[in-house]
Design a protein around this motif. Structure first.
Motif, PDB file in Angstrom:
ATOM      1  N   UNK A  20      63.200 -69.454   0.679  1.00  0.00           N
ATOM      2  CA  UNK A  20      63.301 -70.833   0.199  1.00  0.00           C
ATOM      3  C   UNK A  20      61.925 -71.478   0.107  1.00  0.00           C
ATOM      4  N   UNK A  21      61.097 -71.209   1.108  1.00  0.00           N
ATOM      5  CA  UNK A  21      59.750 -71.777   1.112  1.00  0.00           C
ATOM      6  C   UNK A  21      58.955 -71.227  -0.070  1.00  0.00           C
ATOM      7  N   UNK A  22      59.040 -69.931  -0.249  1.00  0.00           N
ATOM      8  CA  UNK A  22      58.348 -69.264  -1.359  1.00  0.00           C
ATOM      9  C   UNK A  22      58.777 -69.867  -2.712  1.00  0.00           C
ATOM     10  N   UNK A  23      60.078 -70.114  -2.819  1.00  0.00           N
ATOM     11  CA  UNK A  23      60.589 -70.696  -4.062  1.00  0.00           C
ATOM     12  C   UNK A  23      60.035 -72.084  -4.316  1.00  0.00           C
ATOM     13  N   UNK A  24      59.998 -72.906  -3.244  1.00  0.00           N
ATOM     14  CA  UNK A  24      59.547 -74.276  -3.483  1.00  0.00           C
ATOM     15  C   UNK A  24      58.043 -74.309  -3.733  1.00  0.00           C
ATOM     16  N   UNK A  25      57.307 -73.372  -3.140  1.00  0.00           N
ATOM     17  CA  UNK A  25      55.873 -73.260  -3.434  1.00  0.00           C
ATOM     18  C   UNK A  25      55.691 -72.880  -4.904  1.00  0.00           C
ATOM     19  N   UNK A  26      56.468 -71.890  -5.327  1.00  0.00           N
ATOM     20  CA  UNK A  26      56.361 -71.399  -6.712  1.00  0.00           C
ATOM     21  C   UNK A  26      56.731 -72.504  -7.704  1.00  0.00           C
ATOM     22  N   UNK A  30      54.390 -74.077 -10.479  1.00  0.00           N
ATOM     23  CA  UNK A  30      54.746 -74.022 -11.894  1.00  0.00           C
ATOM     24  C   UNK A  30      54.615 -75.403 -12.531  1.00  0.00           C
ATOM     25  N   UNK A  31      55.033 -76.411 -11.769  1.00  0.00           N
ATOM     26  CA  UNK A  31      54.926 -77.788 -12.247  1.00  0.00           C
ATOM     27  C   UNK A  31      53.454 -78.123 -12.542  1.00  0.00           C
ATOM     28  N   UNK A  32      52.592 -77.751 -11.594  1.00  0.00           N
ATOM     29  CA  UNK A  32      51.152 -77.959 -11.781  1.00  0.00           C
ATOM     30  C   UNK A  32      50.612 -77.106 -12.925  1.00  0.00           C
ATOM     31  N   UNK A  74      60.147 -63.628 -13.132  1.00  0.00           N
ATOM     32  CA  UNK A  74      59.795 -64.175 -11.824  1.00  0.00           C
ATOM     33  C   UNK A  74      59.752 -65.704 -11.808  1.00  0.00           C
ATOM     34  N   UNK A  75      59.792 -66.340 -12.991  1.00  0.00           N
ATOM     35  CA  UNK A  75      59.744 -67.811 -12.955  1.00  0.00           C
ATOM     36  C   UNK A  75      60.696 -68.520 -13.918  1.00  0.00           C
ATOM     37  N   UNK A  76      61.239 -67.803 -14.917  1.00  0.00           N
ATOM     38  CA  UNK A  76      62.180 -68.466 -15.832  1.00  0.00           C
ATOM     39  C   UNK A  76      63.455 -68.929 -15.102  1.00  0.00           C
TER      40      UNK A  76
END
Ligand code: C2E
Ligand code: CA
Ligand code: CA
Ligand code: CA
Length: 277
Positions: A20-26, A30-32, A74-76
């Protein structure tokens, strides 16, 4: 106490927490990254039975400052869940349209099409049509050279709404392709109802075409069906001459895969395909 313990264990599952942490970091990255110009489009050629380029599929990549080149799978999905797929999809559309305008200026590239992937969440968004209009208007791209690749997952949703949107975009000149055909759950009756131009046979059926009789049967049947419905068929994931021959013999006219070219930055793709003079 035991039952509570089990729940507690699940709640504090360290592996899940790390994920979950990894996801929210990613997601934050991505937003940035969207604002920092970290996305890139690679282009993979789509060719005819003679191996000549007909156009290209635009495939997004993320140039992460520390992770390097991040592949779309990995990000879509993350972009879809977080809603970032909307600005991301808009960026992809704008880039592709700008490329079409550049191609339109040269005789060697004027006839080429670009296909982009449009996720169900993006297509269903109430602002989608307006966003497409805005990009077509500001770039001046010829919508007839643009194709949207949709997946069968779209068909789980309000089909009337989808048909309405497809109709409006078609009136503008945009073409439609059904991606990953055969991997979803769509009923064949949708094929008749949806205003499609093209089907893409998923690479999972092409891979073992020459050794797996079931895959061969699926591919032959799909080609027969599509051709009788007047749909163009693109075979994805063509890696060998043997696959290419089989597909040609069964009526396929458009091909995509490593045999003809991997997805590459635009300049490299143009050079490889002999489009530069
Ligand atoms: P897709 O639309 O089915 O794209 C085809 C994928 O197959 C691409 O992976 C491509 O690199 C790969 N491929 C092409 N030829 C071959 C081959 O001969 N052999 C093998 N093994 N693979 C081949 P990629 O670029 O990693 O993209 C994966 C998926 O990510 C795409 O699958 C698409 O669903 C999604 N995607 C990519 N770009 C976008 C985008 O801009 N927007 C959205 N919504 N999704 C995208
Ligand atoms: Ca696709
Ligand atoms: Ca596909
Ligand atoms: Ca796919």
């Amino acid at each position: 106490a035991k039952a509570a313990g089990r729940n507690t264990v699940r709640f504090f599952d360290p592996e899940m927490q790390a994920r979950l942490r990894e996801r929210s970091v990613l997601e934050a990255d991505l937003r940035l990254g969207l604002g920092r110009d970290e996305l890139r489009l690679h282009y993979q050629p789509v060719v005819d039975a003679g191996g000549r380029i007909l156009g290209a599929e635009a495939l997004v990549r993320w140039m992460h400052p520390t992770r390097g080149l991040v592949p779309p799978l990995a990000f879509i999905p993350l972009a879809e869940e977080s809603g970032l797929i909307l600005p991301l999809g808009q960026w992809v559309l704008r880039q592709a349209c700008q490329q079409l305008v550049l191609w339109d200026r040269r005789a060697a590239t004027r006839h080429l099409n670009i296909a982009i992937n449009v996720s169900a969440r993006q297509f269903r968004h109430p602002d989608f049509i307006d966003q497409v209009e805005e990009v077509l208007g500001t770039t001046g791209a010829n919508a007839r050279r643009l194709k949207f690749e949709l997946t069968e997952s779209l068909l789980f949703h309000d089909v009337e709404d989808i048909l309405g949107k497809m109709g409006r975009l078609r009136a503008r000149g945009v073409g439609f392709s059904l991606d990953d055909f055969g991997t979803g759950y769509s009923s064949l009756s949708y094929l008749k109802r949806l205003p499609l131009d093209q089907l893409k046979i998923d690479q999972s059926f092409v891979r073992d075409l020459l050794t797996d009789p079931n895959d061969a049967a699926i591919v032959r049947t799909t080609l027969g069906l599509a051709l009788s419905l007047g749909l163009e068929v693109v075979a994805e994931g063509v890696e060998t001459e043997g696959q290419f021959d089989f597909l040609r013999r069964h009526g396929c006219r458009s091909f995509q895969g490593y045999l003809f070219g991997r997805p590459l930055p635009i300049g490299e793709m143009e050079q490889q395909q002999g489009l530069l003079d």
